[in-house]
Design a protein around this motif. Sequence first.
Motif, PDB file in Angstrom:
ATOM      1  N   LEU A 116       5.028  -7.450  -3.738  1.00 10.00           N
ATOM      2  CA  LEU A 116       3.590  -7.456  -3.531  1.00 10.00           C
ATOM      3  C   LEU A 116       3.254  -7.383  -2.044  1.00 10.00           C
ATOM      4  N   LEU A 117       3.947  -8.155  -1.236  1.00  8.65           N
ATOM      5  CA  LEU A 117       3.685  -8.149   0.202  1.00  8.65           C
ATOM      6  C   LEU A 117       4.062  -6.820   0.838  1.00  8.65           C
ATOM      7  N   GLN A 118       5.144  -6.214   0.361  1.00 13.37           N
ATOM      8  CA  GLN A 118       5.532  -4.909   0.906  1.00 13.37           C
ATOM      9  C   GLN A 118       4.519  -3.851   0.534  1.00 13.37           C
ATOM     10  N   ARG A 119       4.010  -3.889  -0.683  1.00 11.17           N
ATOM     11  CA  ARG A 119       2.968  -2.928  -1.074  1.00 11.17           C
ATOM     12  C   ARG A 119       1.701  -3.111  -0.249  1.00 11.17           C
ATOM     13  N   ARG A 120       1.340  -4.362  -0.017  1.00  7.55           N
ATOM     14  CA  ARG A 120       0.143  -4.648   0.767  1.00  7.55           C
ATOM     15  C   ARG A 120       0.279  -4.142   2.202  1.00  7.55           C
ATOM     16  N   SER A 121       1.471  -4.272   2.771  1.00 12.09           N
ATOM     17  CA  SER A 121       1.655  -3.848   4.154  1.00 12.09           C
ATOM     18  C   SER A 121       1.709  -2.326   4.277  1.00 12.09           C
ATOM     19  N   ASP A 122       2.061  -1.633   3.189  1.00 13.30           N
ATOM     20  CA  ASP A 122       2.098  -0.165   3.197  1.00 13.30           C
ATOM     21  C   ASP A 122       0.706   0.432   3.110  1.00 13.30           C
ATOM     22  N   VAL A 123      -0.237  -0.305   2.589  1.00 12.00           N
ATOM     23  CA  VAL A 123      -1.585   0.237   2.371  1.00 12.00           C
ATOM     24  C   VAL A 123      -2.333   0.354   3.665  1.00 12.00           C
TER      25      VAL A 123
END
Length: 116
Positions: A109-116
């Motif tokens: 979840l945190l990795q997806r958030r940082s990619d956005v």
Amino acid sequence: MNYLKEFVILCTCLFLGIITKQFINFPIPEAVYGMVYLFIAFALKIIEPDDVKKTSNGILHNLAILFVPAGVGIMNSYNEIRGKTLVLVIIVIVGTAITMAITGKVVELLQRRSDV
């Protein structure tokens, strides 16, 4: 920095954690509050990680000593846990699996958030 200053910095953070635990009645260990204070000090550049590096490494190298009291506690409770070994092993395995799964999902979840 010398070892005494580094140790005083770490103990001060732990002491602040103990004080916080007295005011906030929440089931979080004092050491965790202390680590939060240490993190805040790092984030605000009050202290640098190098300011506690030698003492922290020394503590980490001798971490096994800190597990001795836990082992003694288990030995003192042996009569109470005798015969429940299988249940305890299952609980540890299931708890570890759940913790790993939740940690993995949070990291995703945190990795997806940082990619956005």
